[in-house]
Design an enzyme around this catalytic site. Structure first.
Site, PDB file in Angstrom:
ATOM      1  CE  LYS A   1      -2.294  -1.143   3.796  1.00  0.00           C
ATOM      2  NZ  LYS A   1      -1.998  -2.453   4.373  1.00  0.00           N
TER       3      LYS A   1
ATOM      4  NE  ARG B   1       5.940  -0.830  10.067  1.00  0.00           N
ATOM      5  CZ  ARG B   1       4.709  -0.325   9.617  1.00  0.00           C
ATOM      6  NH1 ARG B   1       5.153  -0.122   8.775  1.00  0.00           N
ATOM      7  NH2 ARG B   1       3.760  -1.280  10.098  1.00  0.00           N
TER       8      ARG B   1
ATOM      9  NE  ARG C   1       2.818  -5.282  11.463  1.00  0.00           N
ATOM     10  CZ  ARG C   1       3.236  -4.256  10.519  1.00  0.00           C
ATOM     11  NH1 ARG C   1       4.430  -5.265  11.405  1.00  0.00           N
ATOM     12  NH2 ARG C   1       2.722  -3.730   9.571  1.00  0.00           N
TER      13      ARG C   1
ATOM     14  NE  ARG D   1       7.366  -2.999   6.403  1.00  0.00           N
ATOM     15  CZ  ARG D   1       5.628  -2.774   6.089  1.00  0.00           C
ATOM     16  NH1 ARG D   1       5.419  -2.458   5.239  1.00  0.00           N
ATOM     17  NH2 ARG D   1       5.075  -3.151   6.768  1.00  0.00           N
TER      18      ARG D   1
ATOM     19  NE  ARG E   1      -4.851  -1.348  10.014  1.00  0.00           N
ATOM     20  CZ  ARG E   1      -3.261  -0.332  10.013  1.00  0.00           C
ATOM     21  NH1 ARG E   1      -3.886   0.878   8.912  1.00  0.00           N
ATOM     22  NH2 ARG E   1      -1.850  -1.721  10.279  1.00  0.00           N
TER      23      ARG E   1
HETATM   24  P1  AMP Z   1       0.791  -0.154   9.218  1.00  0.00           P
HETATM   25  O1  AMP Z   1       1.764   1.605   8.941  1.00  0.00           O
HETATM   26  O2  AMP Z   1      -0.876   0.649   8.602  1.00  0.00           O
HETATM   27  O3  AMP Z   1       1.094  -1.457   9.440  1.00  0.00           O
HETATM   28  O4  AMP Z   1       0.516   0.512  10.713  1.00  0.00           O
HETATM   29  C1  AMP Z   1       1.351   0.450  11.818  1.00  0.00           C
HETATM   30  C2  AMP Z   1       0.417   0.157  13.174  1.00  0.00           C
HETATM   31  O5  AMP Z   1      -0.299   1.375  13.802  1.00  0.00           O
HETATM   32  C3  AMP Z   1      -0.380  -0.700  13.085  1.00  0.00           C
HETATM   33  O6  AMP Z   1      -0.515  -2.233  13.532  1.00  0.00           O
HETATM   34  C4  AMP Z   1      -1.394  -0.514  14.577  1.00  0.00           C
HETATM   35  O7  AMP Z   1      -0.934  -0.733  15.288  1.00  0.00           O
HETATM   36  C5  AMP Z   1      -1.758   1.252  13.794  1.00  0.00           C
HETATM   37  N1  AMP Z   1      -2.116   1.822  13.401  1.00  0.00           N
HETATM   38  C6  AMP Z   1      -2.301   2.266  11.884  1.00  0.00           C
HETATM   39  N2  AMP Z   1      -3.996   2.300  11.580  1.00  0.00           N
HETATM   40  C7  AMP Z   1      -4.584   2.198  12.458  1.00  0.00           C
HETATM   41  C8  AMP Z   1      -5.410   1.973  12.201  1.00  0.00           C
HETATM   42  N3  AMP Z   1      -6.812   2.789  10.910  1.00  0.00           N
HETATM   43  N4  AMP Z   1      -6.619   1.693  13.329  1.00  0.00           N
HETATM   44  C9  AMP Z   1      -6.380   0.945  14.445  1.00  0.00           C
HETATM   45  N5  AMP Z   1      -4.699   1.586  14.484  1.00  0.00           N
HETATM   46  C10 AMP Z   1      -3.715   1.465  13.575  1.00  0.00           C
END
Ligand code: AMP
Length: 190
Positions: free
Chosen positions: A14, A134, A146, A128, A89
């Protein structure tokens, strides 16, 4: 104006595709993961709150995420449109997003879902993790959490848009550029 939800499990591509979409369409990238990481880096109260969820691979509570997105939309509401990446989400977030956009006479044009099988996702995330720094990219347990959270809590969001006739799935495995061409063809059809 296009408002696009770019959807898919962690590691689906994404972020990579969002960068190319911003360049082609001049849209505003709204990645909740990036926003949380920014807060974390700056040590804000929101960052501290989000940290424990993020580091375990769990979702940050809806009201926190929705408040942050609302603020960002307010700040950039004159943009040509948004690419929502990693948001919504949960179904509650999707409903809240519709309400937020309607306040500004906007709506979601469509959801584009990147389809990638689980073993490829895991391999991509671990790769990654070598450079992303991260914590949540680096161990199997967090990566598994996740993906499980995605399947249990996030996948229903696809049905939310499917019911509205706004769902399109694309194969997320292959050359970055050919995946991008497929996404662009969907956007050009809106
Ligand atoms: P991402 O970079 O999109 O994989 O997000 C990293 C982490 O941020 C996720 O594993 C969640 O802990 C938190 N996070 C990001 N976007 C959301 C969302 N829309 N709702 C809840 N938690 C989020």
């Amino acid at each position: 104006m296009h408002n696009i939800v770019l959807f898919g499990p962690p590691g689906a591509g994404k972020g990579t595709q969002s960068e190319k979409l911003i360049e082609k369409y001049g849209l505003t990238h709204l990645s909740t993961g990036d926003l949380f990481r920014k807060h974390l880096g700056e040590g804000t109260e929101l960052g501290t709150l989000a940290k424990k969820y993020m580091n375990e691979g769990r979702l940050v509570p809806d009201e926190v995420v929705i408040g942050m997105v609302e603020e960002k939309i307010e700040e950039t509401k004159d943009s040509k449109g948004f690419i929502f990446d990693g948001f919504p989400r949960t179904t509650a977030q999707a409903e809240a997003l519709d309400v937020m956009l309607a306040k500004h006479d906007m709506s979601i044009s469509g959801m584009i879902a990147l389809d990638v099988e689980e073993d490829i996702l895991k391999a991509r995330i671990k790769e990654r993790g070598k450079t992303s720094g991260r914590v949540d990219d680096q161990d199997d347990e967090k990566i598994n959490t996740r993906i499980k959270v995605y399947l249990d809590e996030t996948l229903p969001v696809a049905s939310y848009y499917e019911k509205q006739g706004k769902f399109q799935k694309i194969n997320g495995v292959g050359e970055i550029d050919s995946i991008f061409q497929e996404i662009a063809a969907v956007i050009d059809s809106y």
